[in-house]
Design an enzyme around this catalytic site. Sequence first.
Site, PDB file in Angstrom:
ATOM      1  N   LYS A   1       0.806  -1.226   0.000  1.00 15.70           N
ATOM      2  CA  LYS A   1       0.000   0.000   0.000  1.00 15.70           C
ATOM      3  C   LYS A   1       0.840   1.278   0.000  1.00 15.70           C
ATOM      4  CE  LYS A   1      -4.257  -1.828   2.014  1.00 15.70           C
ATOM      5  NZ  LYS A   1      -5.332  -1.605   3.003  1.00 15.70           N
TER       6      LYS A   1
ATOM      7  N   ASP B   1     -10.271   2.953   1.466  1.00 18.90           N
ATOM      8  CA  ASP B   1     -10.499   2.443   2.822  1.00 18.90           C
ATOM      9  C   ASP B   1     -11.225   3.483   3.682  1.00 18.90           C
ATOM     10  OD1 ASP B   1      -9.400  -0.091   2.540  1.00 18.90           O
ATOM     11  OD2 ASP B   1      -7.379   0.569   3.084  1.00 18.90           O
TER      12      ASP B   1
END
Length: 285
Positions: free
Chosen positions: A68, A105
Site C-alpha cells: 500500500k 479504505d
Amino acid sequence: MSVPYAEVIGDPIAQSKSPTIHGFWLDALALPGRYDRALVTADGLADYIAARRSDPDWRGCNVTMPHKQAVIPLLDRLDPLAATIGAVNTVVREVDGTLTGYNTDAPGFLEPLAQRLADTHLVRMARVLGTGGAARAIVAALAAEGFVIVLAGRDPAKARALLDELAPVGEHYAIGFDHFADPTDFAFDDRTQLFDVVVNASPLGMTGQPPLAFDFSHAPPGSVIYDIVTSPLDTGFLQAARVAGFPTVDGLAMLIGQAAVAFTHFFGAHPPRDRDDALRALIVG
C-alpha cells in the site's frame, strides 16, 4: 474478444474476498469484464505495474499488504485523500494510460456510519485501537468528520506521531494499548447529542492472532462498536459488545464499502447495493 479486467494484488493473496465481491457485482449488472487476483511479491511489484500499465484492457487493481505504500512511487499521481493518508489501496488506469492512486479504505470505513454522521452532534469521540496501515485511513477519516480521537498503540509515541501527522487539528490523545484491558470506574457524563465509536483497527482477534483485550467499561453508553477484522467475521470483540448491549459493525461492512468505490473507478458503474444481503451470504458461505 478482449474484456476489461481489474484485480487485487498482494502477498499473500489467496484469502482475498475481493474477487467474490466484484464478480458478484459484474454478474448482477451483466457487465462485460472480470476481476482476478494476482500474487505479487515485494520484489515483483515494479515489474507488475510496468507490465499492466501498457495493457489497455487493465482497468487497475486493488492493493493489499505489503504494497500500500510501496506502490506510491510507481504511480503518476495521487488522489488528495491518498496523499494525506500516505497509502494507496486502489490503482486506476486512466483513459490516457496514466496511473492514479486512491485510498477507498477511508470512505469504506465511514459508509456504515453515514446515517449517524448525517446528524448534528455536540461532540464526536472515537477510541481507536491500533496504529498500523488500516488505522491510518481510519484516523484520517474520523478526523475529517470532526471526531476527537483517542488512539491506542503498543507504542504510544508512534500513536502520537500518527495523530500529529493525520489529525493535526483538534485535541487528540495517544495512549498505550493496555489502557483498555482493565476495568474502569469512570462515570461517563450525559451522552445526549454525542456520538461515540470504538474501533478495533488492529489484527487482534483475527484468526491466528491473540484476542483483543478490551473491557467495555471503557465504552460510553450508546457507543457503536466497530471491528474491521473479517476472519472471523463475528469476532470475540463484537460478541462481547452485543452481550454488553452495544450496537456493532463488522469488518465486512468496510470491505464491501471500500470495494464499491473501487468498482465504480474500474468499471464505470455503481454496484447494486440493494443486493448486499445476498452478497454477504455468498461471502460468508
